[in-house]
Design an enzyme around this catalytic site. Structure first.
Site, mmCIF file in Angstrom:
data_model
loop_
_atom_site.group_PDB
_atom_site.id
_atom_site.type_symbol
_atom_site.label_atom_id
_atom_site.label_comp_id
_atom_site.label_asym_id
_atom_site.label_seq_id
_atom_site.Cartn_x
_atom_site.Cartn_y
_atom_site.Cartn_z
ATOM 1 C CG ASN A 110 -17.441 34.395 19.519
ATOM 2 O OD1 ASN A 110 -17.680 34.328 18.317
ATOM 3 N ND2 ASN A 110 -16.288 34.019 20.053
ATOM 4 C CG HIS A 156 -55.169 -1.763 24.192
ATOM 5 N ND1 HIS A 156 -53.853 -2.019 24.511
ATOM 6 C CD2 HIS A 156 -55.830 -1.673 25.385
ATOM 7 C CE1 HIS A 156 -53.723 -2.101 25.824
ATOM 8 N NE2 HIS A 156 -54.897 -1.891 26.384
ATOM 9 C CB SER A 277 -56.917 10.999 -5.816
ATOM 10 O OG SER A 277 -56.290 10.193 -6.793
ATOM 11 C CE LYS A 283 -58.711 8.210 -1.390
ATOM 12 N NZ LYS A 283 -57.392 7.652 -1.647
ATOM 13 C CD GLU A 290 -52.735 11.640 4.744
ATOM 14 O OE1 GLU A 290 -53.384 10.587 4.678
ATOM 15 O OE2 GLU A 290 -52.448 12.309 3.735
HETATM 16 N N1 ARG Z 1 -22.084 33.441 11.981
HETATM 17 C C1 ARG Z 1 -21.547 33.079 13.247
HETATM 18 C C2 ARG Z 1 -22.487 32.116 13.968
HETATM 19 O O1 ARG Z 1 -23.581 32.012 13.554
HETATM 20 C C3 ARG Z 1 -21.351 34.300 14.082
HETATM 21 C C4 ARG Z 1 -20.273 34.162 15.121
HETATM 22 C C5 ARG Z 1 -18.958 34.105 14.458
HETATM 23 N N2 ARG Z 1 -17.913 34.100 15.417
HETATM 24 C C6 ARG Z 1 -16.674 33.724 15.095
HETATM 25 N N3 ARG Z 1 -15.776 33.749 16.053
HETATM 26 N N4 ARG Z 1 -16.339 33.341 13.903
HETATM 27 O O2 ARG Z 1 -22.138 31.468 14.926
#
Ligand code: ARG
Length: 458
Positions: A110, A156, A277, A283, A290
């Site tokens: 995390n 405009h 085209s 063209k 675009e």
């Molecule tokens: N692949 C996960 C993500 O992108 C990584 C973190 C995963 N953490 C967990 N507690 N499963 O968020």
């Protein structure tokens, strides 16, 4: 596949569960920053005594050899791992064995993924900022090259007042410059270190976050571990900056589409940047422009995706957050390519001065100057506006321009006119008389070009 979190489970995960759970197909993009983060983390573990010198040497050596392979474009990861963090750890284990098991000490995926994403985003903010500079330089060089071209300015999409083409181009330089300011500002909040926040609560182990911060070049720490692992507001901000840059690129593209259209013919598309085209041999299509206009849609989509992703999330990390990456990667890649193309394309735009001059002849572009002439002679602006409007009607009804009226006709509307009025009535010369700061006057725009050249050479 063998799971690093397999300890508490009896049965294997369903293959479809593995498929939906897997981020490796797209988060390989983070391989380099993931390894940089791990190297800093390992160095910190050594420093605080959580890793022996021997283990650290093995881990750092292994990580560096993986990094070298990644940088050489020969990424050693298989297809099976759940995500890039698992893939790097698995590869490290294959290369150095037992010591690899200590790398994840005092770390969670995390705080790891949040760190990776901040490192990646920070680098891309800088890269996009460089691309914006390239577009600005291209615009300024065209502005300087075409500095005496006068053409109608529009409101405009109706011809309004004469302006210098350079002034029109420099308007985009201002916009892109603000995009760079926004990215710089958002980088300040991006550049904080989440690592050391653990899964959400921190750790009982004696880590040194300040050390890791310095190693990775972050300006500060994320100061709340729960916030650190659960927010992606730096991604939202980045996408908002990119969205505005995409809006500006899209509007510039739209202007160039009008300029090069077969109705306007004000500029010609270079062969290298036009397409034909498959059916109509004659063209010459502005596909690049675009696409520059159309690709902005993907960038806004990414912004909305991230806002939607975050809005209902309970604290702290939730797997929803894995969905932050593809929109971000796509938006960065898209804006990068659009800006790269525009910077190369713009100097090839060949403007047609004869057409610009012809466009000035139509549409009574000198009507405002005529009203201002009367104001200079003491008439209230509202009355001057009305007098000029009456002369426009008179000229229009008889198929002439304002300059084609006689002095007597002018005097029939206001006694303030004198023969010198005709000198004011050439739209091609009007920019010579704009005097206000920031306006489309010849001197003012000349100063603006000089100012931007100086700023952009620094
Ligand atoms: N692949 C996960 C993500 O992108 C990584 C973190 C995963 N953490 C967990 N507690 N499963 O968020």
């Amino acid at each position: 596949m063998a799971k690093l979190w397999k300890g508490r489970f009896n049965a294997a995960t369903h293959p479809v569960m593995e498929k939906i759970n897997q981020s490796l197909p797209f988060d390989r993009e983070l391989a380099e920053v993931d390894i940089r983060g791990s190297l800093a983390h390992a160095a910190m573990l050594l420093k605080v005594g959580l890793l022996s010198k021997r283990d650290h040497r093995a881990i750092a050596g292994g990580l560096k050899s993986i990094l070298a392979a990644v940088k050489a474009g020969k990424d050693p990861f298989g297809e099976d791992d759940e995500d890039i963090h698992m893939a790097v750890e698995a590869e490290l284990t294959r290369r150095v064995g037992e010591p690899a098991k200590k790398l994840h000490t005092a770390r969670s995926r995390n705080d790891q993924v949040a760190t990776d994403l901040r490192l990646w985003t920070r680098d891309k903010q800088d890269a996009i900022s460089g691309r914006l500079l390239d577009v600005m330089r291209a615009l300024v060089s065209v502005a300087e090259r075409e500095k005496d071209v006068v053409l109608p300015g529009f409101t405009h999409l109706q011809r309004a007042q004469p302006v210098l083409l350079a002034h029109h181009l420099l308007a985009y330089v201002e916009m892109f410059s603000r995009d760079r300011e926004r990215l710089r500002d958002c980088r300040v909040r991006t550049n904080r270190l989440p690592l050391g926040s653990g899964a959400l609560a921190g750790t009982t182990l004696p880590i040194d976050r300040e050390f890791v911060r310095r190693e990775l070049g972050f300006d500060g720490l994320c100061e709340n571990s729960m916030d650190a692992v659960s927010d992606r507001d730096f991604v939202v901000e980045t996408l908002a900056c990119l969205s505005l840059a995409a809006v500006h690129a899209s509007r510039l593209a739209e202007d160039a589409i009008l300029w090069t259209s077969s109705e306007w013919r004000l500029a010609r598309l270079d062969d290298a940047w036009s397409t034909g085209s498959s059916l109509m041999p004659q063209k010459r299509n502005p596909d690049l422009l675009e696409l520059a206009r159309g690709k902005s849609a993907r960038v806004f989509g990414a912004l909305v995706a991230l806002l939607t992703l975050l809005k209902g999330l309970p604290m702290t990390y939730n797997k929803d957050l894995q969905e932050d990456k593809e929109p971000l990667f796509d938006a960065v890649g898209t804006v990068d390519l659009v800006l790269e193309s525009l910077a190369l394309f713009l100097p090839t735009l060949a403007f047609d001065r004869a057409i610009a001059a012809a466009m000035l002849g139509d549409g009574f572009l000198d009507a405002t100057v005529l009203a201002e002439y009367l104001v200079e002679r003491g008439l209230a602006f509202r009355s001057a506006h009305e007098a000029s409007g009456r002369l426009v009607r008179l000229a229009e009804d008889s198929g002439r321009g304002l300059g084609g009226l006689t002095l007597d006709e002018m005097l029939s509307v206001s006694p303030l006119f004198e023969a010198d009025v005709f000198r004011r009535l050439d739209p091609a010369k009007t920019p010579g008389s704009y005097v206000s700061a920031g306006g489309s006057g010849v001197r003012e725009v000349g100063r603006a070009i000089a100012r931007w050249k100086k700023r952009l050479s620094a």
